[in-house]
Design a protein around this motif. Structure first.
Motif, PDB file in Angstrom:
ATOM      1  N   LEU A 276       0.826  -1.205   0.000  1.00  0.00           N
ATOM      2  CA  LEU A 276       0.000   0.000   0.000  1.00  0.00           C
ATOM      3  C   LEU A 276       0.860   1.255   0.000  1.00  0.00           C
ATOM      4  N   ALA A 277       2.014   1.169   0.657  1.00  0.00           N
ATOM      5  CA  ALA A 277       2.896   2.339   0.754  1.00  0.00           C
ATOM      6  C   ALA A 277       3.399   2.799  -0.610  1.00  0.00           C
ATOM      7  N   ASP A 278       3.377   1.900  -1.585  1.00  0.00           N
ATOM      8  CA  ASP A 278       3.809   2.274  -2.939  1.00  0.00           C
ATOM      9  C   ASP A 278       2.794   3.198  -3.618  1.00  0.00           C
ATOM     10  N   TYR A 279       1.560   3.218  -3.090  1.00  0.00           N
ATOM     11  CA  TYR A 279       0.489   3.962  -3.750  1.00  0.00           C
ATOM     12  C   TYR A 279      -0.146   5.059  -2.889  1.00  0.00           C
ATOM     13  N   PHE A 280      -0.025   4.935  -1.544  1.00  0.00           N
ATOM     14  CA  PHE A 280      -0.686   5.890  -0.657  1.00  0.00           C
ATOM     15  C   PHE A 280       0.307   6.457   0.348  1.00  0.00           C
ATOM     16  N   SER A 281       0.206   7.766   0.591  1.00  0.00           N
ATOM     17  CA  SER A 281       1.076   8.393   1.587  1.00  0.00           C
ATOM     18  C   SER A 281       0.562   8.087   2.987  1.00  0.00           C
ATOM     19  N   GLU A 282       1.390   8.320   4.004  1.00  0.00           N
ATOM     20  CA  GLU A 282       1.048   7.949   5.375  1.00  0.00           C
ATOM     21  C   GLU A 282      -0.118   8.759   5.942  1.00  0.00           C
ATOM     22  N   ASP A 283      -0.370   9.951   5.410  1.00  0.00           N
ATOM     23  CA  ASP A 283      -1.419  10.798   5.970  1.00  0.00           C
ATOM     24  C   ASP A 283      -2.818  10.456   5.446  1.00  0.00           C
ATOM     25  N   ILE A 284      -2.906   9.473   4.546  1.00  0.00           N
ATOM     26  CA  ILE A 284      -4.209   9.046   4.026  1.00  0.00           C
ATOM     27  C   ILE A 284      -4.803   7.991   4.955  1.00  0.00           C
ATOM     28  N   SER A 285      -6.058   8.169   5.355  1.00  0.00           N
ATOM     29  CA  SER A 285      -6.709   7.256   6.296  1.00  0.00           C
ATOM     30  C   SER A 285      -7.057   5.925   5.636  1.00  0.00           C
ATOM     31  N   ASP A 286      -7.301   4.903   6.470  1.00  0.00           N
ATOM     32  CA  ASP A 286      -7.699   3.585   5.967  1.00  0.00           C
ATOM     33  C   ASP A 286      -8.996   3.676   5.164  1.00  0.00           C
ATOM     34  N   GLN A 287      -9.929   4.525   5.647  1.00  0.00           N
ATOM     35  CA  GLN A 287     -11.214   4.675   4.951  1.00  0.00           C
ATOM     36  C   GLN A 287     -11.019   5.262   3.557  1.00  0.00           C
ATOM     37  N   GLU A 288     -10.126   6.253   3.441  1.00  0.00           N
ATOM     38  CA  GLU A 288      -9.861   6.857   2.136  1.00  0.00           C
ATOM     39  C   GLU A 288      -9.194   5.857   1.192  1.00  0.00           C
ATOM     40  N   ILE A 289      -8.298   5.018   1.745  1.00  0.00           N
ATOM     41  CA  ILE A 289      -7.653   3.990   0.933  1.00  0.00           C
ATOM     42  C   ILE A 289      -8.694   3.009   0.405  1.00  0.00           C
ATOM     43  N   GLU A 290      -9.596   2.563   1.292  1.00  0.00           N
ATOM     44  CA  GLU A 290     -10.638   1.609   0.895  1.00  0.00           C
ATOM     45  C   GLU A 290     -11.548   2.211  -0.170  1.00  0.00           C
ATOM     46  N   GLN A 291     -11.969   3.484   0.020  1.00  0.00           N
ATOM     47  CA  GLN A 291     -12.844   4.138  -0.951  1.00  0.00           C
ATOM     48  C   GLN A 291     -12.165   4.252  -2.314  1.00  0.00           C
ATOM     49  N   THR A 292     -10.871   4.571  -2.316  1.00  0.00           N
ATOM     50  CA  THR A 292     -10.135   4.708  -3.568  1.00  0.00           C
ATOM     51  C   THR A 292     -10.035   3.376  -4.298  1.00  0.00           C
ATOM     52  N   ILE A 293      -9.725   2.309  -3.548  1.00  0.00           N
ATOM     53  CA  ILE A 293      -9.589   0.980  -4.153  1.00  0.00           C
ATOM     54  C   ILE A 293     -10.908   0.541  -4.779  1.00  0.00           C
ATOM     55  N   PHE A 294     -12.025   0.728  -4.051  1.00  0.00           N
ATOM     56  CA  PHE A 294     -13.312   0.269  -4.569  1.00  0.00           C
ATOM     57  C   PHE A 294     -13.807   1.159  -5.704  1.00  0.00           C
ATOM     58  N   LYS A 295     -13.453   2.434  -5.688  1.00  0.00           N
ATOM     59  CA  LYS A 295     -13.814   3.297  -6.807  1.00  0.00           C
ATOM     60  C   LYS A 295     -13.102   2.818  -8.073  1.00  0.00           C
ATOM     61  N   LEU A 296     -11.812   2.473  -7.944  1.00  0.00           N
ATOM     62  CA  LEU A 296     -11.062   1.964  -9.094  1.00  0.00           C
ATOM     63  C   LEU A 296     -11.635   0.639  -9.584  1.00  0.00           C
ATOM     64  N   LEU A 297     -12.034  -0.229  -8.636  1.00  0.00           N
ATOM     65  CA  LEU A 297     -12.630  -1.506  -8.999  1.00  0.00           C
ATOM     66  C   LEU A 297     -13.975  -1.318  -9.708  1.00  0.00           C
ATOM     67  N   ASP A 298     -14.785  -0.362  -9.206  1.00  0.00           N
ATOM     68  CA  ASP A 298     -16.065  -0.073  -9.851  1.00  0.00           C
ATOM     69  C   ASP A 298     -15.858   0.426 -11.264  1.00  0.00           C
ATOM     70  N   ASP A 299     -14.869   1.313 -11.437  1.00  0.00           N
ATOM     71  CA  ASP A 299     -14.564   1.825 -12.770  1.00  0.00           C
ATOM     72  C   ASP A 299     -14.099   0.702 -13.700  1.00  0.00           C
ATOM     73  N   TRP A 300     -13.253  -0.183 -13.171  1.00  0.00           N
ATOM     74  CA  TRP A 300     -12.748  -1.314 -13.954  1.00  0.00           C
ATOM     75  C   TRP A 300     -13.900  -2.233 -14.352  1.00  0.00           C
ATOM     76  N   LYS A 301     -14.783  -2.537 -13.385  1.00  0.00           N
ATOM     77  CA  LYS A 301     -15.887  -3.451 -13.660  1.00  0.00           C
ATOM     78  C   LYS A 301     -16.838  -2.874 -14.706  1.00  0.00           C
ATOM     79  N   SER A 302     -17.083  -1.550 -14.635  1.00  0.00           N
ATOM     80  CA  SER A 302     -18.013  -0.924 -15.585  1.00  0.00           C
ATOM     81  C   SER A 302     -17.471  -0.952 -17.012  1.00  0.00           C
ATOM     82  N   GLN A 303     -16.168  -1.129 -17.173  1.00  0.00           N
ATOM     83  CA  GLN A 303     -15.562  -1.149 -18.496  1.00  0.00           C
ATOM     84  C   GLN A 303     -15.462  -2.562 -19.076  1.00  0.00           C
ATOM     85  N   GLN A 304     -15.801  -3.562 -18.238  1.00  0.00           N
ATOM     86  CA  GLN A 304     -15.676  -4.956 -18.711  1.00  0.00           C
ATOM     87  C   GLN A 304     -16.826  -5.317 -19.654  1.00  0.00           C
TER      88      GLN A 304
END
Length: 304
Positions: A276-304
């Protein structure tokens, strides 16, 4: 030293207060308006709760007054309709004030809805039901604006294309994926008892979306069985119930049978911290990380 509530208050930007860019709105005026002349926005989807945050706001107003003006527009039958500031008005009343500063703007219905939703979505804590109805109100306002001024599509666009573009605008404004916005809006089809359970976490958001496709009598049966079994349906169970409804076999007994089944063990995926450290800085909360991951997954799924 711990920060006081006053120190934590964020003064909103010009866009939130005036609903436009600086210098682009000349009709806004700040007035001191009596509380009894300020009325709630029609079908206001955000709840005003007497909770700990409200108590802190009351204490802040007693000490400092209302630091950020509310926003309202004139009503044809007298008084003013609040666009943003329902909590401030309530807190001011409980603090013993008789009036508060208000930015008065002359805006039409669709723009008022959009301004109301955008201002209230700045709150730190928003219930799923609040997002659901606010996104729906904003979608309808954008669609209406699109029909009149081509905001959401060109004149040759079919209605479905207009809706899609309006939903994408809501997603962009809110920082959510278009798929997530669609899920929230779908929750408005739930009966109140089930929607309350989504708010409390007793029913998952995606489970609520699946059950929302049932008619009201079927939803009442689902709620009754959930209460009887004191259970929290899994996504698989919710999908089975939806399939039963499609087939015309969604009786209370069939719902009962599905919800008595042992749900499959939830899949658990662990992502190592160093990845995770390769993609998110230390000041980003766990909730923000989760929201970002699922937003990317939703975008990926909508393009399938």
């Amino acid at each position: 030293m711990a920060k006081s509530f006053k120190d934590k208050i964020k003064i909103t930007g010009y866009d939130e207060l005036f609903g436009g860019s600086a210098g682009g709105d000349c009709d806004a005026k700040i007035k001191e308006i009596p509380l009894n002349e300020l009325h709630p926005f029609k079908n206001h989807p955000f709840k005003v709760r007497d909770d700990e945050d409200m108590n802190k706001l009351i204490e802040s107003i007693k000490e400092n007054g209302v630091l950020v003006p509310a926003m309202a527009r004139s009503r044809s039958n007298g008084g003013y309709e609040i666009i943003s500031g329902h909590r401030r008005r309530h807190a001011a009343e409980l603090a013993g004030l008789s009036s508060i500063p208000v930015i008065v703007r002359d805006i039409e219905d669709d723009e008022a809805v959009i301004s109301m939703v955008d201002a209230n979505l700045q709150r730190e804590t928003i219930l799923p039901s609040e997002k659901a109805f606010s996104y729906r109100m904003k979608l309808e306002a954008l669609k209406h604006q699109g029909k009149r001024s081509d905001l959401c599509g060109d004149e040759t666009s079919v209605p479905g294309e207009r809706r899609l573009e309006a939903r994408e605008k809501i997603a962009k404004d809110s920082g959510e994926s278009a798929a997530q916005v669609r899920r929230y809006i779908r929750l408005t089809e739930l009966i109140p008892g089930l929607l309350d359970r989504v708010d409390t976490g007793e029913l998952g958001l995606k489970q609520g979306v699946e059950i929302s496709y049932l008619n009201r009598n079927e939803q009442k049966s689902v709620l009754s069985v959930i209460k009887e079994l004191s259970c929290k349906p899994s996504l698989e169970q919710a999908q089975k119930i939806k399939d039963l409804a499609k087939e015309g076999h969604c009786s209370r007994d069939s719902i009962y049978a599905v919800l008595r089944e042992e749900p499959k063990k939830a899949r658990k995926v662990v992502i190592k911290q160093d990845r995770l450290a390769d993609y998110f800085s230390e000041d980003i909360s766990d909730q923000e990380i989760e929201q970002t991951i699922f937003k990317l997954l939703d975008d990926w799924k909508s393009q399938q």
